[in-house]
Scaffold this active site. Structure first.
Site, PDB file in Angstrom:
ATOM      1  CD  GLU A   1       2.411  15.558  25.191  1.00  0.00           C
ATOM      2  OE1 GLU A   1       2.534  14.381  25.589  1.00  0.00           O
ATOM      3  OE2 GLU A   1       2.729  15.923  24.044  1.00  0.00           O
TER       4      GLU A   1
ATOM      5  CG  ASP B   1       4.981  -6.384 -17.729  1.00  0.00           C
ATOM      6  OD1 ASP B   1       4.890  -5.615 -16.763  1.00  0.00           O
ATOM      7  OD2 ASP B   1       4.187  -6.372 -18.697  1.00  0.00           O
TER       8      ASP B   1
ATOM      9  CG  HIS C   1       5.175  10.033  29.761  1.00  0.00           C
ATOM     10  ND1 HIS C   1       4.038   9.363  30.149  1.00  0.00           N
ATOM     11  CD2 HIS C   1       5.457   9.582  28.512  1.00  0.00           C
ATOM     12  CE1 HIS C   1       3.646   8.553  29.179  1.00  0.00           C
ATOM     13  NE2 HIS C   1       4.500   8.657  28.169  1.00  0.00           N
TER      14      HIS C   1
ATOM     15  CG  HIS D   1      -2.439  -7.740 -17.908  1.00  0.00           C
ATOM     16  ND1 HIS D   1      -1.850  -8.880 -17.450  1.00  0.00           N
ATOM     17  CD2 HIS D   1      -1.426  -6.885 -18.206  1.00  0.00           C
ATOM     18  CE1 HIS D   1      -0.535  -8.730 -17.456  1.00  0.00           C
ATOM     19  NE2 HIS D   1      -0.246  -7.529 -17.921  1.00  0.00           N
TER      20      HIS D   1
ATOM     21  CD  GLU E   1       0.316  -1.423 -12.861  1.00  0.00           C
ATOM     22  OE1 GLU E   1      -0.656  -1.380 -13.669  1.00  0.00           O
ATOM     23  OE2 GLU E   1       0.706  -2.476 -12.327  1.00  0.00           O
ATOM     24  CG  HIS E   2       2.945  -0.222 -16.407  1.00  0.00           C
ATOM     25  ND1 HIS E   2       1.762  -0.909 -16.229  1.00  0.00           N
ATOM     26  CD2 HIS E   2       3.911  -1.003 -15.870  1.00  0.00           C
ATOM     27  CE1 HIS E   2       2.009  -2.057 -15.610  1.00  0.00           C
ATOM     28  NE2 HIS E   2       3.307  -2.140 -15.375  1.00  0.00           N
TER      29      HIS E   2
ATOM     30  CB  SER F   1      -2.681  -3.929 -15.356  1.00  0.00           C
ATOM     31  OG  SER F   1      -1.319  -3.664 -15.514  1.00  0.00           O
TER      32      SER F   1
ATOM     33  CD  GLN G   1      -0.641  -2.526 -18.640  1.00  0.00           C
ATOM     34  OE1 GLN G   1      -0.864  -3.036 -17.558  1.00  0.00           O
ATOM     35  NE2 GLN G   1       0.567  -2.558 -19.188  1.00  0.00           N
TER      36      GLN G   1
END
Lengths: 432, 432
Positions: free
Chosen positions: A415, A361, A420, A262, A327-328, A237, A259
């Site tokens: 192609e 959170d 096709h 964690h 992330e934050h 985190s 933070q």
């Protein structure tokens, strides 16, 4: 805690070194996980029960002992103290309302020659949520994983959570109840991931597995990807705080702590143009740290991967933030809206001094499962869109088949794909 | 070609065996790819040029010889015959218009106590498109990968395409021109993927890599996933046709061929309640096959993985289609709209007798990069949404910080995360 200055020679390299993080993919873990997955695929419930008894110190004789239905989840909810029940319900309500805005809807249109084109949006049939057990059992993760699936309209949501030594966490079960989880299995590890991915006699195969886990769980998810969908494998985190130097330094110190607590490898970085303010935050950190129950983890995290960075101005801070793609991202400044256009890459932006990251959170509304390790350059928060999928719709009229068939024919021949071309040409109706 | 009947004992097992497909992950390939990626990461352009010269039989002395800008791409476009220019432009226009409907937009709202919540949608900065070289160089793939990125607003789109022996395909460069690709590098293989993922002296690091490739390319994409985003690793192409038995059997035979001609392991399955019609399609297949230039591939594919399946009725056909979750689903019936609600899992649905799957490959508008191998249960076509990402926005007022802070505090203490709780509590303003 490192102190950096964006004006120093070699700042770019030092920043890069600070951010560097490689997820080690241990080959021993991979081998053991491969064996467990193969065994659960082959022997189903019997293998799942054996691994659960062995790794989680359980004595289950049947899957029935490892299964909780809605009644058992409700009972766990009702056993909680009133304050926790109220807080969980309030958080779930806010998260649900935010995610309802993410719902995608089917659309279609007809073009000028009657060709119908569209996109049909449908929910996944069955989803499995992985919730870690033991000390890292977080009810908020249950809400954040299950509610987007519920809002998407997923038909059935099952959850797996290991209960090492048989210890069950009522908060986790209560969160599952509130979030609308249909069934909980008290199994975990690679064996739980394999059971969800391949199905067993009692656990039906799911279409997608989300939720965090240890190295074994991450390796198992990587292994079953393709058989089922998975969410991203999360790194440690991170928080990046941009501060103009006028927020209470204790607030910022505590945001960095929240933070850092964690994990020893979590990352907390502060950018500020004011050197004196960085000193003040450093002093707050020193003063507040001893009072934190998780002070050893916080101290290790800040020493390993934290930094106080003096920048030239807030413009430069935004450029650095875009490089980091955190992330934050906390924007602890007087007028956060003014800086929003300059910020391109972040999982979530917390705007203004009163918006602590920890509100996000739990209960602000947006998801707390966010892209880490610079992946916000290309990835998004977990959301309802992760539990919906799209099917393209095409219906051409007789006239459309003629007009489009001529285009397709030229390109298919270009192609070298004659069948096709012929499939289109057979449906031409106009004489040339 | 297998003939199955849904009423026969063991049909479920036979269907499962028919669908079974495991992507073999060759450990030798993985090892070689790991070495190439590490070398390109360490030595940049020099390594990229060496591998290109060695694997693609080139004699390049510098990256300049392997780089094409917009001028060179335009020149390739202008060299094409008029019919091809017109067909490419028409296809690009239709694909662009369809994808514009997929654009997601930012939103935000304020709740009752002044808390702002939102989702900021932004495009990726840089994207790399991988295009296979040699015989499988498909200009349509260039359009289908680059146009969604362009519509999303990606800042820079670069493309890599190997040119073995120096042979360049004007159609591919012309498609890159039309789709708005900024730069093309004539490199390929794992070395090209590594160059895009890590960056070299001349190639800037991208944020996401999309596009198909061989086993080395697929292994390299898996390896760099996390450093950059990737699209799904595609399995063999598949078509499932549901027919009511009244479409010209030659049309259906040719639709099955158009999937089968891709690859010996491509899959083409027809479901129909009418045994006589299945006989008629079998007769068409026998009669038409000798005229197909790729008849050997088609015959192998139909023998290996094709099937004509008699079902009880169209309801049952839809249930089987949901189980198969096919990449391409043709609904060759009188009233295709009527069956749409019964169909949940498919990459794209081609509705009505005139809608050959091949129109979707080139010019109908929707993307031809679709989920394969039953992954349509949880995955979507490639789209604009793959080149946009979301950032959550949260701004709480002083009052909101008080109300939400109390909820967060209860839940954070419940999880044993004291710093999370304290960060919220410091911002409480009301006396209790």
């Amino acid at each position: 805690m490192q102190r950096l200055n964006s004006g120093d020679a070699g700042f770019g390299e030092r920043l890069q070194a600070l951010l560097a993080f490689e997820t080690a993919q241990d080959p021993t873990v991979d081998e053991r996980v491969a064996a467990i997955c193969a065994d659960v695929k082959a022997r189903g419930d019997a293998a799942l029960i054996e691994y659960t008894n062995r790794f989680d110190r359980m004595q289950a004789a049947s899957m029935a002992e490892l299964t909780l239905g809605r009644d058992a989840l409700e009972a766990a909810f009702l056993r909680l103290p009133e304050a926790q029940r109220a807080a969980l319900s309030a958080a779930a309500g806010r998260v649900r309302r935010y995610h309802e805005k993410q719902l995608a809807h089917s659309w279609q249109y007809e073009d000028e020659d009657g060709t119908l084109l569209g996109q049909q949006v449908t929910a996944l049939d069955r989803v499995g949520i992985y919730v870690p057990g033991g000390k890292a059992a977080y009810p908020s993760s249950v809400l954040m994983n299950a509610l987007p699936a519920k809002v998407a309209g997923v038909g059935e949501i099952v959850m797996v959570v290991p209960t090492p030594g048989g210890e069950r966490n009522d908060l986790v079960f209560a969160a599952a109840y509130i979030a609308g989880v249909d069934q909980v299995y008290t199994v975990g590890g690679a064996q739980a991931v394999a059971a969800l991915a391949y199905g067993t006699e009692t656990i039906a195969q799911v279409d997608k597995i989300t939720g965090p886990g240890n190295a074994y769980v991450a390796a198992a998810k990587r292994r079953v990807f393709g058989v089922v969908g998975i969410d991203m494998v999360a790194g440690p985190s991170e928080i990046l705080v941009i501060c103009d130097g006028t927020t209470d330094p204790d607030w910022i110190a505590m945001d960095l702590f929240s933070q850092a607590e964690h994990d020893e490898i979590a990352q907390a970085i502060l950018l500020c143009p004011d050197a004196a303010y960085l000193d003040a935050v450093a002093a707050s950190i020193e003063r507040l740290l001893p009072s934190m129950p998780r002070r050893d983890i916080i101290a290790a995290s800040l020493a390993n991967r934290g930094a106080l960075v003096q920048v030239t101005d807030l413009d430069e801070a935004c450029r650095i933030a875009n490089y980091i793609a955190p992330e934050h991202l906390e924007l602890s400044v007087a007028d956060p809206e003014a800086w929003l256009p300059a910020l391109k890459h972040a999982g979530a932006i917390f705007m203004g001094r009163f918006t602590s990251e920890s509100l996000g959170d739990y209960c602000a509304g947006p998801n707390h499962v966010l892209p880490t390790s610079r992946t916000a350059r290309f990835a998004s928060p977990l959301g309802v869109y992760d539990f919906q999928k799209r099917t393209s719709l095409i219906r051409v009229s007789r006239e459309g088949a003629d007009r489009l068939g001529r285009i397709a024919s030229v390109l298919a021949h270009g192609e070298g794909l004659t069948a096709h071309a012929r499939a289109a040409e057979l449906r031409l109706t106009q004489a040339d």
